[in-house]
Scaffold this active site. Structure first.
Site, PDB file in Angstrom:
ATOM      1  N   ARG A   1      19.270  74.803  51.769  1.00 21.70           N
ATOM      2  CA  ARG A   1      18.454  74.562  52.780  1.00 21.70           C
ATOM      3  C   ARG A   1      18.972  73.323  53.738  1.00 21.70           C
ATOM      4  NH1 ARG A   1      15.314  78.938  52.646  1.00 21.70           N
ATOM      5  NH2 ARG A   1      14.579  79.244  50.501  1.00 21.70           N
TER       6      ARG A   1
ATOM      7  N   TYR B   1      11.861  89.016  56.486  1.00 18.24           N
ATOM      8  CA  TYR B   1      11.036  87.767  56.378  1.00 18.24           C
ATOM      9  C   TYR B   1       9.696  88.325  56.347  1.00 18.24           C
ATOM     10  CZ  TYR B   1      10.222  82.782  57.604  1.00 18.24           C
ATOM     11  OH  TYR B   1      10.085  81.559  57.822  1.00 18.24           O
TER      12      TYR B   1
ATOM     13  N   ARG C   1       7.993  73.029  61.050  1.00 19.94           N
ATOM     14  CA  ARG C   1       7.490  72.672  62.267  1.00 19.94           C
ATOM     15  C   ARG C   1       6.066  72.283  62.293  1.00 19.94           C
ATOM     16  NH1 ARG C   1       9.633  77.886  62.415  1.00 19.94           N
ATOM     17  NH2 ARG C   1       7.632  78.784  62.291  1.00 19.94           N
TER      18      ARG C   1
ATOM     19  N   GLN D   1      21.160  74.987  56.081  1.00 20.82           N
ATOM     20  CA  GLN D   1      20.158  75.952  56.859  1.00 20.82           C
ATOM     21  C   GLN D   1      19.507  75.168  58.088  1.00 20.82           C
ATOM     22  OE1 GLN D   1      17.595  78.065  54.561  1.00 20.82           O
ATOM     23  NE2 GLN D   1      16.584  79.347  56.306  1.00 20.82           N
TER      24      GLN D   1
ATOM     25  N   TYR E   1      20.567  76.328  61.999  1.00 21.98           N
ATOM     26  CA  TYR E   1      20.072  77.742  62.193  1.00 21.98           C
ATOM     27  C   TYR E   1      19.421  77.915  63.442  1.00 21.98           C
ATOM     28  CZ  TYR E   1      14.961  76.420  62.146  1.00 21.98           C
ATOM     29  OH  TYR E   1      13.693  75.935  62.509  1.00 21.98           O
TER      30      TYR E   1
ATOM     31  N   THR F   1      24.817  86.552  47.167  1.00 21.08           N
ATOM     32  CA  THR F   1      23.370  87.208  47.189  1.00 21.08           C
ATOM     33  C   THR F   1      23.489  87.889  45.931  1.00 21.08           C
ATOM     34  OG1 THR F   1      23.282  87.177  49.654  1.00 21.08           O
ATOM     35  CG2 THR F   1      21.517  88.669  48.353  1.00 21.08           C
TER      36      THR F   1
ATOM     37  N   ASP G   1      18.373  91.160  56.098  1.00 19.01           N
ATOM     38  CA  ASP G   1      17.491  90.126  55.048  1.00 19.01           C
ATOM     39  C   ASP G   1      16.124  90.279  55.911  1.00 19.01           C
ATOM     40  OD1 ASP G   1      16.142  89.237  52.970  1.00 19.01           O
ATOM     41  OD2 ASP G   1      16.980  87.239  53.261  1.00 19.01           O
TER      42      ASP G   1
ATOM     43  N   GLU H   1      13.468  88.147  45.793  1.00 18.82           N
ATOM     44  CA  GLU H   1      13.128  89.145  46.928  1.00 18.82           C
ATOM     45  C   GLU H   1      13.099  90.448  46.150  1.00 18.82           C
ATOM     46  OE1 GLU H   1      15.167  88.879  50.578  1.00 18.82           O
ATOM     47  OE2 GLU H   1      15.440  86.544  50.262  1.00 18.82           O
TER      48      GLU H   1
ATOM     49  N   ASP I   1      18.437  85.712  46.967  1.00 21.26           N
ATOM     50  CA  ASP I   1      18.938  85.232  48.188  1.00 21.26           C
ATOM     51  C   ASP I   1      19.018  83.608  48.087  1.00 21.26           C
ATOM     52  OD1 ASP I   1      19.965  85.002  50.955  1.00 21.26           O
ATOM     53  OD2 ASP I   1      17.988  85.048  51.611  1.00 21.26           O
TER      54      ASP I   1
ATOM     55  N   HIS J   1       4.959  82.931  52.794  1.00 22.08           N
ATOM     56  CA  HIS J   1       6.132  82.431  52.688  1.00 22.08           C
ATOM     57  C   HIS J   1       6.269  82.033  54.109  1.00 22.08           C
ATOM     58  CE1 HIS J   1      10.515  81.574  52.134  1.00 22.08           C
ATOM     59  NE2 HIS J   1      10.588  82.194  53.202  1.00 22.08           N
TER      60      HIS J   1
ATOM     61  N   GLU K   1      15.666  82.569  46.606  1.00 21.46           N
ATOM     62  CA  GLU K   1      14.722  83.331  47.274  1.00 21.46           C
ATOM     63  C   GLU K   1      14.342  84.624  46.453  1.00 21.46           C
ATOM     64  OE1 GLU K   1      15.594  83.810  51.415  1.00 21.46           O
ATOM     65  OE2 GLU K   1      14.570  81.684  51.911  1.00 21.46           O
TER      66      GLU K   1
ATOM     67  N   LYS L   1      23.263  81.026  53.727  1.00 16.31           N
ATOM     68  CA  LYS L   1      22.883  82.205  53.192  1.00 16.31           C
ATOM     69  C   LYS L   1      24.053  83.150  52.572  1.00 16.31           C
ATOM     70  CE  LYS L   1      18.270  82.127  54.069  1.00 16.31           C
ATOM     71  NZ  LYS L   1      17.253  82.407  53.299  1.00 16.31           N
TER      72      LYS L   1
ATOM     73  N   GLU M   1       9.258  75.819  48.729  1.00 18.94           N
ATOM     74  CA  GLU M   1       7.949  76.131  48.807  1.00 18.94           C
ATOM     75  C   GLU M   1       7.206  75.308  47.383  1.00 18.94           C
ATOM     76  OE1 GLU M   1       6.289  80.085  50.367  1.00 18.94           O
ATOM     77  OE2 GLU M   1       8.576  80.318  49.636  1.00 18.94           O
TER      78      GLU M   1
ATOM     79  N   THR N   1      11.849  86.330  50.954  1.00 20.38           N
ATOM     80  CA  THR N   1      11.152  85.621  49.802  1.00 20.38           C
ATOM     81  C   THR N   1       9.838  86.163  49.888  1.00 20.38           C
ATOM     82  OG1 THR N   1      12.210  83.719  50.341  1.00 20.38           O
ATOM     83  CG2 THR N   1      10.781  83.478  48.907  1.00 20.38           C
TER      84      THR N   1
HETATM   85 MN    MN Z   1      16.097  85.826  52.279  1.00 15.15          MN
END
Ligand code: MN
Length: 402
Positions: free
Chosen positions: A221, A112, A126, A224, A228, A241, A110, A185, A217, A117, A183, A237, A342, A328
């Site tokens: 959260r 990004y 962050r 995650q 992560y 899927t 997968d 995708e 996906d 996104h 997500e 994840k 989002e 995403t």
């Molecule tokens: Mn994904």
């Protein structure tokens, strides 16, 4: 034009012809092509045993020349009325078939690849630092996912459970995810594999990749954000899927190809754009039937050809049935974001559904659908169908309290 009674404005006309695996009336799963609201049983129509199989893999492995030849034969059958005696007995109403996972999935990666996104997530996770990490415009970031839990559209998705710890919590707790997300995708299905130590170039994309499907996906959260660092997504994840039942061949997407966004800075030479493999897919995300987002795939920064080149540049080989997804798809506008985190900005701005209820993340019983269309020849549309899934509660029998 087809002699079948398929409406001119159907997104599943002869310009599309997506492949899937179906079963009908208790029969064994086999390969079919969707035409309008029917499925053409390919083993019956073409008399080729490679299609009397429960997965597309045998056909995928045969390669580009054969894919094009079979597409031409199907097109001939559907456009020459003299083929009616062969074709009609091999047609099944779509409403009567059960769809199966269209291919046996090899490896799953997968990416990004949406700048919007990645920037949105960077701003939320962050705050105060640059939204994009320093590597983001130099390489398509990705991770290896879990192919064994890829399921076909319509398969119920049990709510995952696991460890979660908000930044201010003193210690992690265990339980069902409280921040279950989607997500939206796009997935790319590998037909022909490659050899160890022999990278696939950007130009090799259409020799190796057969077609395109839709992917959801599912992402927890809360799991995650705790797990992560530093190795990336893991259990947040891997629980499920979902993929759409129909794989649209690259041959149907000529008119959908567009130039990707301008590159700044230019990537290293192995990632240079050789052909325009941006794709003008108009996607739609529905929550309990209500449209909540319309992500434009054409805004994706990295193309699927660049993703494949990067995925193999270290010498890693690919296999028939490998799937890699775009990450995403989010556009620049608020109503073009492809995930709930989002759309609800981290849960702080919940969506209001027509029934008056609000959602920051998914509730048990919620159903999500992702669909897409692309431009086809002569003003037609190429439909991708839909990938759907409904969230079911954690089974009480397997619930653990950590
Ligand atoms: Mn994904």
């Amino acid at each position: 034009m087809t002699w079948l009674d398929v409406p001119k404005d159907s997104a599943f006309g002869v310009a599309n012809l997506p492949y899937g695996v179906f079963s009908h009336a208790g029969g064994e799963p086999r390969v079919g092509v969707r035409i309008g609201d029917r499925v053409l049983d390919l083993a019956a129509a073409l008399g080729d045993p490679v299609f009397a199989a429960p997965a597309l893999n045998g056909f995928l492995a045969q390669g580009r020349r054969r894919w094009t030849e079979v597409r031409a034969r199907i097109t001939a059958l559907l456009t020459d009325e003299r083929a009616r005696p062969v074709v009609e007995p091999a047609l099944v109403p779509l409403a009567e078939v059960r769809s199966h996972l269209p291919f046996t999935v090899g490896d799953y990666v997968d990416f990004y690849a949406s700048e919007h996104h990645a920037s949105n997530i960077g701003r939320m996770f962050r705050p105060g630092s640059e939204p994009l990490t320093p590597n983001w415009k130099h390489l398509p970031i990705g991770y290896h996912g879990r192919s064994g839990t890829i399921v076909v559209s319509g398969t119920p998705v049990p709510r995952p459970q696991g460890q979660r710890k908000a930044p201010d919590d003193p210690a992690p707790t265990f339980g069902p995810s409280r921040m279950l997300d989607i997500e939206a995708e796009v997935g790319f299905v590998v037909g022909v594999g490659s050899s160890l130590g022999r990278p696939v170039s950007v130009r090799g994309f259409c020799d190796h990749v057969f077609g395109v499907c839709l992917v959801n996906d599912w992402s927890a959260r809360d799991l995650q954000s705790w797990e992560y660092v530093p190795l990336g997504p893991f259990l947040a994840k891997s629980f499920a899927t979902s993929v759409s039942p129909w794989v649209v061949p690259l041959d149907a997407l000529d008119r959908a190809r567009v130039a990707p966004p301008a590159r700044d800075p230019e990537p290293l030479p192995y990632l240079a754009d050789a052909d325009d493999w941006g794709l003008d897919l108009a996607m739609e995300v529905r929550l309990n039937g209500h449209p909540v987002s319309r992500p434009p795939y054409s805004t994706m920064y990295w193309t699927p050809a660049q993703m494949l080149a990067h995925m193999t540049v270290n010498g890693a080989s690919i296999r028939t049935g490998d799937l890699y997804a775009s990450g995403t798809v989010s556009g620049p506008e608020r109503d073009q974001r492809g995930s709930l985190i989002e759309l609800s900005w981290g849960g702080r701005e919940p969506l209001t559904l027509p029934d008056g209820s609000t959602r920051a993340f998914l509730e048990d019983g919620d159903e999500v659908g992702v669909s897409a269309t692309a431009p086809g020849p002569d003003g037609t549309l190429i439909g991708f169908g839909e990938v759907t899934g409904r969230i079911v509660p954690v089974d009480g029998a397997v619930r653990r309290t950590g």
